[in-house]
Motif scaffolding. Structure first.
Motif, PDB file in Angstrom:
ATOM      1  N   GLU A 175      77.937  27.963  61.842  1.00  0.00           N
ATOM      2  CA  GLU A 175      78.506  26.675  62.187  1.00  0.00           C
ATOM      3  C   GLU A 175      78.795  26.543  63.676  1.00  0.00           C
ATOM      4  OE1 GLU A 175      81.631  25.692  59.387  1.00  0.00           O
ATOM      5  OE2 GLU A 175      79.996  25.098  58.067  1.00  0.00           O
ATOM      6  N   ASP A 179      79.058  24.890  67.418  1.00  0.00           N
ATOM      7  CA  ASP A 179      79.271  23.515  67.884  1.00  0.00           C
ATOM      8  C   ASP A 179      78.106  23.131  68.786  1.00  0.00           C
ATOM      9  OD1 ASP A 179      79.738  24.794  70.264  1.00  0.00           O
ATOM     10  OD2 ASP A 179      81.905  24.780  69.995  1.00  0.00           O
ATOM     11  N   GLU A 180      78.108  21.872  69.208  1.00  0.00           N
ATOM     12  CA  GLU A 180      76.938  21.378  69.945  1.00  0.00           C
ATOM     13  C   GLU A 180      76.748  22.097  71.269  1.00  0.00           C
ATOM     14  OE1 GLU A 180      76.100  17.278  70.203  1.00  0.00           O
ATOM     15  OE2 GLU A 180      76.808  16.826  68.184  1.00  0.00           O
ATOM     16  N   GLU A 238      77.509  25.184  72.049  1.00  0.00           N
ATOM     17  CA  GLU A 238      76.928  26.505  71.796  1.00  0.00           C
ATOM     18  C   GLU A 238      75.414  26.385  71.569  1.00  0.00           C
ATOM     19  OE1 GLU A 238      79.130  28.156  68.614  1.00  0.00           O
ATOM     20  OE2 GLU A 238      79.325  30.127  69.564  1.00  0.00           O
ATOM     21  N   LEU A 248      71.794  21.511  63.282  1.00  0.00           N
ATOM     22  CA  LEU A 248      73.228  21.205  63.316  1.00  0.00           C
ATOM     23  C   LEU A 248      73.631  20.289  62.174  1.00  0.00           C
ATOM     24  CD1 LEU A 248      73.825  20.760  67.133  1.00  0.00           C
ATOM     25  CD2 LEU A 248      74.817  22.489  65.636  1.00  0.00           C
TER      26      LEU A 248
END
Lengths: 321, 321, 321, 321, 321
Positions: free
Chosen positions: B39, B41-42, B44, B63
């Motif tokens: 999971e 985040d954007e 990363e 994503l």
């Protein structure tokens, strides 16, 4: 367990050999070794894996008894998984045979109890002209035998369907027919899942781009392919008729139900008329002359019986009773 | 969240590395970097997108958690989406894994809670001879693990079907069976939609025109493909038998209904006879000799009871009671 | 049994020949031998197998009467299995014809009773210009005749369907219609399994890659192919309408059932009203003035009759009676 | 009506232009004109047909609002028809967009009211790097937007299905569920017929043989293709579950019916017992000692009540009441 | 019967010609002869067969009115069979048109009554630029007209479906709906069997390997192909919704039946209560004080009426009445 381990030359049996000797026969022209195993343990399989250079994934599949029928090529070698299906006491039993074949060797691995293939070897040895085609012919002989053993199963399923069909239009058999139809559908699915992927395999071995190992046996595999097509067609018919029979069975239940309703309704009407008449003559009016007639009572019974009888006749004629 | 970021050389683990160091390992022969994210985040993802040169549309898909399983080629790189399906408390849970792989790197992105792949990495590291095949082998290892985790789900669905089948011919269970069959059908559809497109992907990676990245792993993907074929066959059987079971269930309801009707009708007939007799002796005719008999009343009760009993016997014998 | 054994040259009949003479005619340009057998025994077949060099597997199939229709190529030779289907007393009968054809010969083997092909030979001999195309034309002539004989069967099935359709919306015919529909479905399946594989064969003989034997007869086989397509389309329609008719039949049963219920319910209501009224005037209250009226009884009967009549009218108007 | 008519260079908006000026921009490298029309009349279309050299048949299709989605190539130009589907008040509304694209121009023709594509143009203009791919990218942008607008519709259909599923096992909702299921099936068919042909088109534009216009946008169209695949899978699931739900609904009706029958039968039995007892004590036998008992009447009522109560308990325990 | 026989040059009508003159116009560049026949006899056809060199099998098909739509190539010539379908008084009527076309000629043979193609010729003659494409354009013009005439039939079927859909959820219409649905299904099958093979033909004439005769008309046939696709999609929707509607109809019958049952059961309960009360007060116990009350009788009637009324209210509230 090793059932057999025999060397052949130009289609003729040479003699039984030991596992250790196999290496001496590999790579010699016109010779091949045919080994039959029954429920081998991992150590045994590992030995043959080393001797024949089998692929690890194929060996795993051969030991694990729940594979789907399939044909895989590993370089020049072939790996085939087949299902043996037999009918015992109205139940289908499934066994598995894995066959490894390459230049110079055939190794068959049979899992689960079930008829062996001694007869196949015997028949092959009686026809050296054919066995000369080598490992591919052995694959064919095994596959042909397995497929031939499907036919009695197909016939049993067809016989079961016909037996249900004889029963399905008879009253009072709906529940039993339904259970049998459901069971039949399941068995049909099982046979189909054994025959269909094998049909693909046989089609591949008789098609345009045949593995080199099978160049001379195309027509034999086409024959097997054709048998599997026949089985599939028969299975499809059984399957489709089963679906139809389930629907027909439901309709028969509804029709029977309707007939029961009519019968009951007719009797209800007959009883109702008698009840009303009894009710009328049970009324307490002072002036009901017929009550005082000497033959009033027998007459009343006669009228009641007559009305009921007349109704009975009418319902009978209308086919309700 | 970064779970792991490790560099490998000739199939052997070198050491954990920082995201910043990845660039140093790319483009070196026999080396590759294997990153596992959970999971992310954007921001990363954007970092890895830059490092590995991932395609914008693929990153979006990784994503976004509601993709269909698929395999896409971007030049020399591969992008795979897979569904993890697990059974928890009779409910199916779906997770998503996206894998980016190219020369020198593998990046797996796992969404939604669910079992991770630490064991996959461990097993791979224990077999450097295989891991040497590089990123393609990692894709295989992940895909194989995910597909292996489908089998318990398939077995749970088969067990549920068998449990319903045991129940379906028993009276009074129709409503519950129906709810379970409907639920089963839904879960079957879900598993099918996870397995089928993945099967296409595995078929492509083991087919005639394999992406260059996977040249040496064809046989492994064929194994996965075969597993997915088995799952599809099992799912198809469950699905078809579910449809049949729903029809059979309806028929059983109708048959049971018919039997209830017969039972009721029999009792109605018995009551009707008693009612008529009571009505007859309740009529007010003056001349009804039996009314004055001393034993008229008990005799009447006897007659009524006898008639009812006789009817009861007859219905019993006819199987209505 | 040998029915005919005739030599032809440039499409013209030369003369009947003996089995032993066949060898003299083989391999001569523009000549061919056309042999027709009926239920030959194994020895007879073995003789022809030797003369024409037939493949062992094909010979087995020709002698065994339960083959699926098919077309097989053995080198330059063709082997065709066809089903003859005829309708006798509402029952379908299946016969089998196997045709071997190669450069210079045609051999047809007919199993089971059924109409022969004398007329085919006759017609062929009347058109030497066509028969000149050689063995391929004979295959065409036989196939065309067999397919033409399917049409009366298709028409019989269509007529049966139409006859059922006329009946299906009429009350009280559900059981009979159901039996006929089930029978029709079975026969349709049978015809389909005869026509469909033959269609594939004809398609192959008129397609892009035609066996050399049939180079000049493509358009003829395309005609047969087209006929088989028509038959398949007709059979598909019958099949699909049969399925629909079975569903419609069930609905009609339910609708009829509902109407019977309404009728019964209406009569039950009428009887119930009369019963209640009789019950009321049968009560033993001391003060029920109407009981002592002189016309009480006839009035009561009138009220009862009136109430029943009024109800009857209402139900009639509501379409329940 | 012309909504927009803008010239672009290397992905950057130059300025709005008049219809007459379009010719000046055609055929210039790196430039293209993007025109958006809404329900144009024939004269307007004829003008653009002349300017862009559109094919007469395509122009007809663009003006006629009842086309099937499709992709057609006319030489170097593409012609795409797409359906816009929106959900308004539980009803699906369909609009049509036709897009003509060739080297140097894109012309979109929108019919029927519905959301326009102003936002698409805006977004495109903000990403000149992408818009630089030219007309093909505009087709992609429009197609992507239209397909993205399908998702809320799919979700609405899924939500409707789930809402029906929640209701389907509850008594007394069968009629309403049935109407909703039928409506759902219709809407699902409609969405399917919009998405499926568009999927074929997107597949073609991302496949092996891409039209020259779209060489650089393959991956974008593959993304759209993938979205359409997801929609099709979702639609298929809804469709199949709808069919199952209709069958389940019928079964539930039958089950409920059966339960109602049991309840009624139980009450009928209770009433019948009371009626028989009353009938017995209403008989006119002279010697019925209990009739003269002081407490005969209350005892009789007690017996009647007791018998009824006992039956009530039994039926209750059997689950009939 | 010869309807027309006209020679054209460069798309312009030259003049009517006699059958004997046809030979003079064949084989001249830019010229072709267009002949229209209506139900010709065999002699007439034989004449044209000789003039145009038509294949015997095609001529047979053209004269025989029960062909399946198809496209056949004979060397450079084309042979097309099409079905004209028209709706007359709710019944579908099928006519057949056979078109022979080759370099320099078109011959159309119309069987069965039905609208002719005078308008097609007229329209073609008004567009010499198009008619210049020669015989292929004439085939297109005929095919396009025939396909356009399918649309009103499709719309009639859709309208019929919608009209049934409006009715299907209304009580008491089940039988009529069922008959209409069955009829609709039949007509749909008929249209499908006319449109589908024609679609294949049109697809072939607009595909990758177009017959030389049709090189310049690909886009026109693609348009026809597209129309046929639309028709097939519409027909498929009608067909699938018809199947669903038949199931829904059955469910509605069951639901209505259930409601009728509830209504009847409620009335039965009301009657039963009145009957029991009357029975109780009809018992002959000596000590039934209420029987001697002055107002006993009216009170009893009140109690009976009250009990019935109270039950009526309860059933009403429960939605049973």
């Amino acid at each position: 367990m090793i059932i057999n381990c025999v060397a052949y030359e130009k289609g003729h049996r040479l003699h039984d050999i030991q596992t250790e000797e196999i290496g001496d026969y590999l790579g010699q022209p016109d010779r091949f070794v045919w080994v039959a195993l029954h429920e081998p343990d991992e150590a045994e399989m590992a030995r043959f894996q080393a001797v024949f250079g089998l692929h690890e994934l194929a060996v795993e599949d051969a030991l694990n008894g729940h594979q789907r029928p399939k044909l895989e090529e590993y370089g020049q070698s072939l790996f085939v998984i087949m299902h043996m299906i037999t009918m015992r006491d109205d139940q289908l039993e499934t066994g598995q045979v894995a066959v490894f074949a390459g230049p110079g060797y055939v190794l068959s691995v049979r899992l689960h109890p079930g008829r062996g293939f001694a007869e196949v070897r015997q028949r092959c040895e009686q026809e050296p002209a054919l066995l000369r085609h080598g490992p591919a012919f052995v694959i064919y002989a095994l596959m042909d035998t397995i497929v031939d053993r499907y036919f009695p199963v197909v016939e049993a399923l067809q016989a079961e369907l016909e037996s249900i069909e004889d029963q399905i239009f008879i009253r009072g058999t709906a529940r039993r027919s339904l259970e049998r139809l459901y069971q039949l559908k399941r068995q049909t699915m099982r046979l189909k899942h054994a025959a269909m992927p094998l049909g693909e395999a046989a089609g591949h071995l008789s098609g345009v781009r045949v593995p080199t190992l099978c160049h001379k046996t195309r027509e034999y595999f086409r024959d097997v392919y054709d048998h599997l097509n026949r089985i599939e067609a028969a299975v499809d018919t059984v399957r489709e008729m089963t679906i139809t029979a389930i629907q027909v069975n439901l309709s028969m239940v509804a029709i029977d139900e309707g007939e029961v309703h009519k019968r009951l309704a007719a009797w209800a009407a007959i009883f109702a008329v008698a009840t009303i008449l009894a009710g009328i003559w049970g009324m307490n009016f002072t002036h009901m002359p017929e009550l005082d007639w000497r033959l009033g009572y027998p007459l009343a019974l006669l009228v009641m019986g007559g009305a009921c009888g007349w109704l009975y006749q009418r319902f009978r004629r209308a086919g309700w009773l």
